[in-house]
Scaffold this motif. Structure first.
Motif, mmCIF file in Angstrom:
data_model
loop_
_atom_site.group_PDB
_atom_site.id
_atom_site.type_symbol
_atom_site.label_atom_id
_atom_site.label_comp_id
_atom_site.label_asym_id
_atom_site.label_seq_id
_atom_site.Cartn_x
_atom_site.Cartn_y
_atom_site.Cartn_z
ATOM 1 N N ALA A 110 0.821 -1.214 0.000
ATOM 2 C CA ALA A 110 0.000 0.000 0.000
ATOM 3 C C ALA A 110 0.857 1.267 0.000
ATOM 4 O O ALA A 110 0.370 2.343 -0.350
ATOM 5 C CB ALA A 110 -0.936 0.000 1.210
ATOM 6 N N MET A 111 2.124 1.157 0.352
ATOM 7 C CA MET A 111 3.020 2.319 0.384
ATOM 8 C C MET A 111 3.901 2.401 -0.869
ATOM 9 O O MET A 111 4.797 3.231 -0.928
ATOM 10 C CB MET A 111 3.905 2.276 1.632
ATOM 11 C CG MET A 111 3.140 2.430 2.920
ATOM 12 S SD MET A 111 4.204 2.725 4.368
ATOM 13 C CE MET A 111 5.197 1.260 4.413
ATOM 14 N N ALA A 112 3.634 1.567 -1.857
ATOM 15 C CA ALA A 112 4.438 1.580 -3.090
ATOM 16 C C ALA A 112 4.225 2.900 -3.839
ATOM 17 O O ALA A 112 3.117 3.440 -3.885
ATOM 18 C CB ALA A 112 4.063 0.407 -3.977
ATOM 19 N N VAL A 113 5.295 3.433 -4.401
ATOM 20 C CA VAL A 113 5.250 4.632 -5.247
ATOM 21 C C VAL A 113 5.878 4.246 -6.579
ATOM 22 O O VAL A 113 7.019 3.767 -6.610
ATOM 23 C CB VAL A 113 6.008 5.811 -4.602
ATOM 24 C CG1 VAL A 113 6.080 6.987 -5.565
ATOM 25 C CG2 VAL A 113 5.342 6.229 -3.293
ATOM 26 N N HIS A 114 5.125 4.411 -7.666
ATOM 27 C CA HIS A 114 5.570 4.018 -9.009
ATOM 28 C C HIS A 114 6.009 2.555 -9.026
ATOM 29 O O HIS A 114 7.018 2.198 -9.638
ATOM 30 C CB HIS A 114 6.684 4.927 -9.516
ATOM 31 C CG HIS A 114 6.317 6.379 -9.525
ATOM 32 N ND1 HIS A 114 5.323 6.898 -10.326
ATOM 33 C CD2 HIS A 114 6.805 7.417 -8.817
ATOM 34 C CE1 HIS A 114 5.214 8.202 -10.103
ATOM 35 N NE2 HIS A 114 6.107 8.539 -9.187
ATOM 36 N N GLY A 115 5.276 1.710 -8.287
ATOM 37 C CA GLY A 115 5.563 0.291 -8.262
ATOM 38 C C GLY A 115 6.697 -0.132 -7.342
ATOM 39 O O GLY A 115 7.006 -1.312 -7.258
ATOM 40 N N ASN A 116 7.325 0.818 -6.665
ATOM 41 C CA ASN A 116 8.452 0.504 -5.777
ATOM 42 C C ASN A 116 8.011 0.499 -4.319
ATOM 43 O O ASN A 116 7.571 1.522 -3.786
ATOM 44 C CB ASN A 116 9.588 1.520 -5.962
ATOM 45 C CG ASN A 116 10.161 1.474 -7.354
ATOM 46 O OD1 ASN A 116 10.409 0.403 -7.891
ATOM 47 N ND2 ASN A 116 10.348 2.634 -7.945
ATOM 48 N N ARG A 117 8.157 -0.655 -3.679
ATOM 49 C CA ARG A 117 7.856 -0.778 -2.260
ATOM 50 C C ARG A 117 8.973 -0.136 -1.440
ATOM 51 O O ARG A 117 10.110 -0.067 -1.881
ATOM 52 C CB ARG A 117 7.753 -2.257 -1.876
ATOM 53 C CG ARG A 117 6.619 -2.989 -2.557
ATOM 54 C CD ARG A 117 6.634 -4.456 -2.211
ATOM 55 N NE ARG A 117 6.071 -4.604 -0.865
ATOM 56 C CZ ARG A 117 6.492 -5.493 0.015
ATOM 57 N NH1 ARG A 117 7.462 -6.324 -0.264
ATOM 58 N NH2 ARG A 117 5.922 -5.576 1.197
ATOM 59 N N PRO A 118 8.670 0.313 -0.243
ATOM 60 C CA PRO A 118 9.741 0.836 0.610
ATOM 61 C C PRO A 118 10.697 -0.276 1.023
ATOM 62 O O PRO A 118 10.314 -1.454 1.054
ATOM 63 C CB PRO A 118 8.989 1.392 1.826
ATOM 64 C CG PRO A 118 7.674 0.717 1.822
ATOM 65 C CD PRO A 118 7.366 0.362 0.403
ATOM 66 N N ILE A 119 11.948 0.100 1.322
ATOM 67 C CA ILE A 119 12.916 -0.905 1.763
ATOM 68 C C ILE A 119 12.780 -1.173 3.262
ATOM 69 O O ILE A 119 13.138 -2.243 3.734
ATOM 70 C CB ILE A 119 14.373 -0.501 1.412
ATOM 71 C CG1 ILE A 119 14.751 0.838 2.034
ATOM 72 C CG2 ILE A 119 14.566 -0.480 -0.087
ATOM 73 C CD1 ILE A 119 16.215 1.208 1.902
ATOM 74 N N LEU A 120 12.272 -0.195 3.996
ATOM 75 C CA LEU A 120 12.003 -0.291 5.426
ATOM 76 C C LEU A 120 10.814 0.608 5.736
ATOM 77 O O LEU A 120 10.421 1.426 4.913
ATOM 78 C CB LEU A 120 13.190 0.206 6.260
ATOM 79 C CG LEU A 120 14.510 -0.523 6.188
ATOM 80 C CD1 LEU A 120 15.590 0.273 6.926
ATOM 81 C CD2 LEU A 120 14.386 -1.919 6.783
ATOM 82 N N ALA A 121 10.299 0.470 6.934
ATOM 83 C CA ALA A 121 9.288 1.416 7.404
ATOM 84 C C ALA A 121 9.509 1.664 8.885
ATOM 85 O O ALA A 121 9.912 0.762 9.628
ATOM 86 C CB ALA A 121 7.882 0.898 7.161
ATOM 87 N N LEU A 122 9.258 2.891 9.279
ATOM 88 C CA LEU A 122 9.264 3.253 10.686
ATOM 89 C C LEU A 122 7.820 3.120 11.154
ATOM 90 O O LEU A 122 6.954 3.892 10.750
ATOM 91 C CB LEU A 122 9.770 4.681 10.869
ATOM 92 C CG LEU A 122 10.044 5.125 12.287
ATOM 93 C CD1 LEU A 122 11.164 4.293 12.896
ATOM 94 C CD2 LEU A 122 10.413 6.587 12.318
#
Length: 100
Positions: free
Chosen positions: A71-83
């Protein structure tokens, strides 16, 4: 550590939890060392067009994956980590406090 993505980049996990994504970049996440040592965090949100700022305090943990990463993907790229922050306190700072 300043963060930012398109508007709405902070993911609301549930009514007591938010997540801030970490994007691929220089592959250095030095700022997260502080969170690992001291998980009590304060986040400050600067909102365009407003003089006040939003403050969210809580207890954080660094996640390498979670069910909400898609749900946090931007332009198909998922985050590498999340706080991932368990929210304990939310309030606005007046504009004068921000300038000080």
């Amino acid at each position: 550590m300043p963060k930012g993505d398109p508007a709405g980049f902070v993911h609301i996990v549930d009514e007591h939890t938010i997540a801030i994504p970490e994007r691929p970049g220089n592959k250095r996440v030095d700022g997260y060392l502080n969170v690992l040592q001291r998980p009590d965090v304060g986040t400050l949100f600067v909102i365009p067009g407003r003089g006040d700022t939003l403050r969210i305090n809580g207890r954080a943990r660094v996640l390498a994956d979670a069910g909400y990463f898609d749900a946090m993907a931007v332009h198909g790229n998922r985050p590498i980590l999340a706080l991932d922050i368990a929210v304990e306190e939310v309030f606005f700072h007046c504009a004068k406090a921000f300038l000080r």
